[in-house]
Design a protein around this motif. Sequence first.
Motif, PDB file in Angstrom:
ATOM      1  N   GLN A 152      -2.552 -12.513   2.233  1.00 32.15           N
ATOM      2  CA  GLN A 152      -2.913 -10.976   2.058  1.00 32.15           C
ATOM      3  C   GLN A 152      -1.590 -10.045   1.998  1.00 32.15           C
ATOM      4  O   GLN A 152      -1.325  -9.107   1.317  1.00 32.15           O
ATOM      5  N   ILE A 153      -0.892 -10.458   3.138  1.00 38.69           N
ATOM      6  CA  ILE A 153       0.276  -9.489   3.536  1.00 38.69           C
ATOM      7  C   ILE A 153       1.317 -10.438   4.291  1.00 38.69           C
ATOM      8  O   ILE A 153       0.768 -11.175   5.358  1.00 38.69           O
ATOM      9  N   THR A 154       2.234  -9.853   4.225  1.00 36.32           N
ATOM     10  CA  THR A 154       3.267 -10.302   5.234  1.00 36.32           C
ATOM     11  C   THR A 154       4.374  -9.207   5.418  1.00 36.32           C
ATOM     12  O   THR A 154       4.522  -8.252   4.706  1.00 36.32           O
ATOM     13  N   GLU A 155       4.937  -9.184   6.862  1.00 36.16           N
ATOM     14  CA  GLU A 155       5.339  -8.102   7.417  1.00 36.16           C
ATOM     15  C   GLU A 155       6.911  -8.020   6.399  1.00 36.16           C
ATOM     16  O   GLU A 155       7.427  -6.963   6.317  1.00 36.16           O
ATOM     17  N   SER A 156       7.346  -9.255   5.823  1.00 40.89           N
ATOM     18  CA  SER A 156       8.484  -9.079   5.303  1.00 40.89           C
ATOM     19  C   SER A 156       8.513  -8.239   3.939  1.00 40.89           C
ATOM     20  O   SER A 156       9.452  -7.781   3.543  1.00 40.89           O
ATOM     21  N   ASP A 157       7.399  -8.213   3.187  1.00 38.58           N
ATOM     22  CA  ASP A 157       7.590  -7.787   1.847  1.00 38.58           C
ATOM     23  C   ASP A 157       6.333  -6.852   1.513  1.00 38.58           C
ATOM     24  O   ASP A 157       5.959  -6.509   0.507  1.00 38.58           O
ATOM     25  N   GLU A 158       5.355  -6.575   2.494  1.00 36.12           N
ATOM     26  CA  GLU A 158       4.312  -5.929   2.386  1.00 36.12           C
ATOM     27  C   GLU A 158       4.692  -4.605   1.785  1.00 36.12           C
ATOM     28  O   GLU A 158       3.938  -3.845   1.019  1.00 36.12           O
ATOM     29  N   PHE A 159       5.897  -4.030   2.056  1.00 36.29           N
ATOM     30  CA  PHE A 159       6.272  -2.649   1.277  1.00 36.29           C
ATOM     31  C   PHE A 159       6.139  -2.523  -0.124  1.00 36.29           C
ATOM     32  O   PHE A 159       5.792  -1.593  -0.487  1.00 36.29           O
ATOM     33  N   VAL A 160       6.463  -3.752  -0.953  1.00 42.94           N
ATOM     34  CA  VAL A 160       6.634  -3.612  -2.061  1.00 42.94           C
ATOM     35  C   VAL A 160       5.100  -3.274  -2.730  1.00 42.94           C
ATOM     36  O   VAL A 160       4.817  -2.331  -3.383  1.00 42.94           O
ATOM     37  N   TYR A 161       4.298  -4.093  -2.322  1.00 44.84           N
ATOM     38  CA  TYR A 161       2.825  -3.928  -2.814  1.00 44.84           C
ATOM     39  C   TYR A 161       2.339  -2.545  -2.096  1.00 44.84           C
ATOM     40  O   TYR A 161       1.496  -1.935  -3.096  1.00 44.84           O
ATOM     41  N   GLN A 162       2.296  -2.244  -1.103  1.00 45.26           N
ATOM     42  CA  GLN A 162       1.850  -0.914  -0.369  1.00 45.26           C
ATOM     43  C   GLN A 162       2.405   0.298  -1.175  1.00 45.26           C
ATOM     44  O   GLN A 162       1.770   1.236  -1.535  1.00 45.26           O
ATOM     45  N   GLU A 163       3.721   0.227  -1.495  1.00 45.29           N
ATOM     46  CA  GLU A 163       4.135   1.345  -1.973  1.00 45.29           C
ATOM     47  C   GLU A 163       3.743   1.528  -3.434  1.00 45.29           C
ATOM     48  O   GLU A 163       3.518   2.664  -3.965  1.00 45.29           O
ATOM     49  N   MET A 164       3.565   0.378  -4.248  1.00 47.75           N
ATOM     50  CA  MET A 164       3.006   0.569  -5.488  1.00 47.75           C
ATOM     51  C   MET A 164       1.644   0.791  -5.917  1.00 47.75           C
ATOM     52  O   MET A 164       1.402   1.378  -6.465  1.00 47.75           O
ATOM     53  N   ILE A 165       1.012   0.371  -4.879  1.00 48.29           N
ATOM     54  CA  ILE A 165      -0.502   0.623  -5.079  1.00 48.29           C
ATOM     55  C   ILE A 165      -0.846   2.046  -4.521  1.00 48.29           C
ATOM     56  O   ILE A 165      -1.811   2.359  -5.075  1.00 48.29           O
ATOM     57  N   ALA A 166      -0.011   2.519  -3.762  1.00 49.86           N
ATOM     58  CA  ALA A 166      -0.292   3.793  -3.276  1.00 49.86           C
ATOM     59  C   ALA A 166       0.396   5.015  -3.843  1.00 49.86           C
ATOM     60  O   ALA A 166      -0.233   6.054  -4.342  1.00 49.86           O
ATOM     61  N   HIS A 167       1.847   4.800  -4.223  1.00 47.08           N
ATOM     62  CA  HIS A 167       2.524   6.175  -4.488  1.00 47.08           C
ATOM     63  C   HIS A 167       2.341   6.121  -6.018  1.00 47.08           C
ATOM     64  O   HIS A 167       2.242   7.355  -6.420  1.00 47.08           O
ATOM     65  N   VAL A 168       2.074   5.181  -6.847  1.00 48.39           N
ATOM     66  CA  VAL A 168       2.007   5.140  -8.295  1.00 48.39           C
ATOM     67  C   VAL A 168       0.904   6.041  -8.580  1.00 48.39           C
ATOM     68  O   VAL A 168       0.860   7.099  -9.249  1.00 48.39           O
ATOM     69  N   PRO A 169      -0.423   5.844  -8.148  1.00 48.18           N
ATOM     70  CA  PRO A 169      -1.543   6.735  -8.580  1.00 48.18           C
ATOM     71  C   PRO A 169      -1.486   8.047  -7.974  1.00 48.18           C
ATOM     72  O   PRO A 169      -1.728   8.861  -8.585  1.00 48.18           O
ATOM     73  N   VAL A 170      -1.087   8.226  -6.454  1.00 40.94           N
ATOM     74  CA  VAL A 170      -0.950   9.605  -6.185  1.00 40.94           C
ATOM     75  C   VAL A 170      -0.037  10.524  -6.787  1.00 40.94           C
ATOM     76  O   VAL A 170      -0.077  11.626  -7.334  1.00 40.94           O
ATOM     77  N   LEU A 171       1.275  10.013  -7.107  1.00 39.17           N
ATOM     78  CA  LEU A 171       2.234  10.561  -7.737  1.00 39.17           C
ATOM     79  C   LEU A 171       2.056  10.805  -9.368  1.00 39.17           C
ATOM     80  O   LEU A 171       2.321  11.766  -9.771  1.00 39.17           O
ATOM     81  N   GLY A 172       1.426   9.622  -9.923  1.00 38.05           N
ATOM     82  CA  GLY A 172       1.078   9.638 -11.345  1.00 38.05           C
ATOM     83  C   GLY A 172      -0.038  10.677 -11.758  1.00 38.05           C
ATOM     84  O   GLY A 172       0.042  11.435 -12.305  1.00 38.05           O
ATOM     85  N   HIS A 173      -1.028  10.779 -10.651  1.00 35.45           N
ATOM     86  CA  HIS A 173      -2.080  11.982 -10.797  1.00 35.45           C
ATOM     87  C   HIS A 173      -1.225  13.305 -10.777  1.00 35.45           C
ATOM     88  O   HIS A 173      -1.489  13.962 -11.562  1.00 35.45           O
ATOM     89  N   GLY A 174      -0.509  13.512  -9.582  1.00 36.47           N
ATOM     90  CA  GLY A 174       0.328  14.566  -9.540  1.00 36.47           C
ATOM     91  C   GLY A 174      -0.368  15.713  -8.646  1.00 36.47           C
ATOM     92  O   GLY A 174       0.231  16.592  -8.180  1.00 36.47           O
ATOM     93  N   ALA A 175      -1.744  15.643  -8.459  1.00 32.18           N
ATOM     94  CA  ALA A 175      -2.364  16.639  -7.394  1.00 32.18           C
ATOM     95  C   ALA A 175      -3.545  15.978  -6.837  1.00 32.18           C
ATOM     96  O   ALA A 175      -4.506  16.603  -6.662  1.00 32.18           O
ATOM     97  N   ALA A 176      -3.534  14.786  -6.340  1.00 33.88           N
ATOM     98  CA  ALA A 176      -4.523  14.243  -5.612  1.00 33.88           C
ATOM     99  C   ALA A 176      -4.718  14.740  -4.310  1.00 33.88           C
ATOM    100  O   ALA A 176      -3.906  14.616  -3.230  1.00 33.88           O
ATOM    101  N   ARG A 177      -5.758  15.228  -4.053  1.00 35.50           N
ATOM    102  CA  ARG A 177      -6.253  15.909  -2.852  1.00 35.50           C
ATOM    103  C   ARG A 177      -7.427  14.862  -2.080  1.00 35.50           C
ATOM    104  O   ARG A 177      -7.086  14.718  -1.090  1.00 35.50           O
ATOM    105  N   ASN A 178      -8.148  14.248  -2.738  1.00 32.58           N
ATOM    106  CA  ASN A 178      -9.044  13.178  -2.115  1.00 32.58           C
ATOM    107  C   ASN A 178      -9.030  12.061  -2.785  1.00 32.58           C
ATOM    108  O   ASN A 178      -9.204  11.925  -3.809  1.00 32.58           O
ATOM    109  N   VAL A 179      -8.826  11.037  -1.731  1.00 33.84           N
ATOM    110  CA  VAL A 179      -8.419   9.613  -2.350  1.00 33.84           C
ATOM    111  C   VAL A 179      -9.329   8.542  -1.561  1.00 33.84           C
ATOM    112  O   VAL A 179      -9.590   8.694  -0.296  1.00 33.84           O
ATOM    113  N   LEU A 180      -9.981   7.661  -2.250  1.00 36.02           N
ATOM    114  CA  LEU A 180     -10.698   6.522  -1.666  1.00 36.02           C
ATOM    115  C   LEU A 180     -10.106   5.263  -2.024  1.00 36.02           C
ATOM    116  O   LEU A 180      -9.384   5.072  -2.703  1.00 36.02           O
TER     117      LEU A 180
END
Length: 288
Positions: free
Chosen positions: A54-82
């Motif tokens: 599920q996750i390793t300390e060595s490369d979790e940043f890849v997945y977490q950054e892409m699954i989190a920053h892309v939708p929030v920054l792609g949306h552009g004005a996300a205030r409420n996130v599930l």
Amino acid sequence: MSVDSWINETLYAAWGQRFKVKRELARVQSDFQDIGIFETYTHGRIMLLDGVVQITESDEFVYQEMIAHVPVLGHGAARNVLIIGAGDGGVLRRVLQHGSVERAVMVEIDGEVIRLSKEFLPGIAGDAWHDPRAEVIVGDGIDYVRRAPAAMFDAIIVDSTDPIGVGEVLFTDEFYENAARILTASGVIVNQCGVPAMQADELHDTSIRRARFFPHVGAYVAAVPTYVGGYMTLGFASKAPGFDQVPTDVIRTRAQAAGILGSTQYWTPEIHAGAFNLPPYISKHLPR
Ligand code: SAM
């Protein structure tokens, strides 16, 4: 577990990776899955659920950054996130890095994953658990989306296990129909959709389902070393057009305003924009 043992990932019947481990930190059979956390020689601490990395300390940043920053920054004005799943807290931490986010609700079915992540993988979530904007619920994601009011969220991030066992309900028509209902008119949903080289059905089948409830459906990729098989795909569906076509300079401006720029190890504005350019062996699994 004895010192210098090996653990084998059991995701694929006839292929997989193995880790040489120094010690077993936790092994719990919860009401939902077998949870194992190990100290490895090469990837720091790792968590497996039912034998799947599920996750390793060595490369979790890849997945977490892409699954989190892309939708929030792609949306552009996300205030409420599930956030659904993501019991290690990594997605929650990165979503809350965005000052525009006023509320992040995280629904994880297995409280044991949260408990053990806090104890043995504290760096993944950092202080996100204590952020006043965070609401952490132990429950089934399908139940939550059934009951949530309409147009409540700007973005839904499904960081679940694969569509087997408890994760299966998060890849169904009912789930996507409710997701469409509780998203705003500019809302977007992002799902982890496996590694197409080995799990093409996961992207194909779920994209067809998302297309029944959203006008815009696609995917983007991330190269997560320990999700073996090449690119990992993150499927998306949006009500408004253009989620996958935001210009790089607009993404950069948004990231600058959010204080994200320069704080990441994988995500960049260029990686964000480029991740939607899929190789044919992946794009062929998306609805035309
Ligand atoms: N990043 C990992 C990946 O892509 O494989 C997944 C991380 S996270 C550990 C996956 C989480 O989804 C698990 O903690 C699991 O308990 C949770 N999960 C699975 N089915 C769920 C459901 N129906 N509702 C809420 N959480 C669920």
